[in-house]
Design a protein around this motif. Structure first.
Motif, PDB file in Angstrom:
ATOM      1  N   UNK A  24       0.828  -1.211   0.000  1.00 49.40           N
ATOM      2  CA  UNK A  24       0.000   0.000   0.000  1.00 49.40           C
ATOM      3  C   UNK A  24       0.859   1.256   0.000  1.00 49.40           C
ATOM      4  N   UNK A  25       1.955   1.251   0.776  1.00 48.01           N
ATOM      5  CA  UNK A  25       2.852   2.416   0.800  1.00 48.01           C
ATOM      6  C   UNK A  25       3.519   2.618  -0.560  1.00 48.01           C
ATOM      7  N   UNK A  26       3.953   1.522  -1.175  1.00 51.43           N
ATOM      8  CA  UNK A  26       4.571   1.630  -2.506  1.00 51.43           C
ATOM      9  C   UNK A  26       3.582   2.143  -3.549  1.00 51.43           C
ATOM     10  N   UNK A  27       2.381   1.645  -3.497  1.00 52.32           N
ATOM     11  CA  UNK A  27       1.363   2.090  -4.451  1.00 52.32           C
ATOM     12  C   UNK A  27       1.031   3.561  -4.262  1.00 52.32           C
ATOM     13  N   UNK A  28       0.946   4.003  -3.007  1.00 49.14           N
ATOM     14  CA  UNK A  28       0.635   5.400  -2.719  1.00 49.14           C
ATOM     15  C   UNK A  28       1.684   6.343  -3.310  1.00 49.14           C
ATOM     16  N   UNK A  29       2.929   5.901  -3.357  1.00 50.88           N
ATOM     17  CA  UNK A  29       3.983   6.715  -3.961  1.00 50.88           C
ATOM     18  C   UNK A  29       3.737   6.959  -5.440  1.00 50.88           C
ATOM     19  N   UNK A  30       2.907   6.124  -6.044  1.00 51.32           N
ATOM     20  CA  UNK A  30       2.580   6.251  -7.469  1.00 51.32           C
ATOM     21  C   UNK A  30       1.128   6.667  -7.684  1.00 51.32           C
ATOM     22  N   UNK A  31       0.543   7.259  -6.658  1.00 45.09           N
ATOM     23  CA  UNK A  31      -0.841   7.736  -6.696  1.00 45.09           C
ATOM     24  C   UNK A  31      -1.834   6.648  -7.086  1.00 45.09           C
ATOM     25  N   UNK A  32      -1.607   5.441  -6.581  1.00 44.96           N
ATOM     26  CA  UNK A  32      -2.521   4.325  -6.792  1.00 44.96           C
ATOM     27  C   UNK A  32      -3.153   3.989  -5.439  1.00 44.96           C
ATOM     28  N   UNK A  33      -4.464   3.977  -5.414  1.00 37.83           N
ATOM     29  CA  UNK A  33      -5.177   3.654  -4.175  1.00 37.83           C
ATOM     30  C   UNK A  33      -5.123   2.157  -3.931  1.00 37.83           C
TER      31      UNK A  33
END
Length: 103
Positions: A24-33
């Motif tokens: 989730x943290x990695x995805x958030x860095x790429x603006x992915x929920x």
């Protein structure tokens, strides 16, 4: 603004899915929920009892529908591990056409 992509994760048996928070943290860095689904610790004994597996699938299916309705315009990706794959696969089998067409 609603996200254009959401990733739904389901952890495996006999774990609490610590990898889901990292993803989730990695995805958030790429603006992915992301939406993490946790069913708690599922013992091997519980796994051997079909009604308990069925109950886990039903609970996840209800949550999956809620998530899909929360992100009506988003592309949806699914990530599951171990028993989470079992839950996910059987939950998808029971989705109505409205929701199944989104995945």
């Amino acid at each position: 603004m609603k996200p254009m992509r959401v990733v739904i994760t389901v952890h495996g048996i006999r774990t609490y899915g610590q990898w889901q928070a990292r993803l989730a943290r990695l995805l958030a860095q790429h603006d992915i929920s992301s939406e993490t689904y946790g069913y708690g610790y599922f013992s091997v004994l519980a796994f051997l009892l079909p009604p308990l597996r069925w109950l886990a699938v039903q609970r996840f299916r209800r949550e999956l529908v809620r998530i899909l309705e929360r992100y009506p315009q988003a592309d949806v990706d699914l990530v599951a591990h171990s028993f989470g794959t079992h839950i996910l696969g059987f939950a998808l089998r029971g989705l109505d056409r409205t929701h199944a067409g989104r995945i």
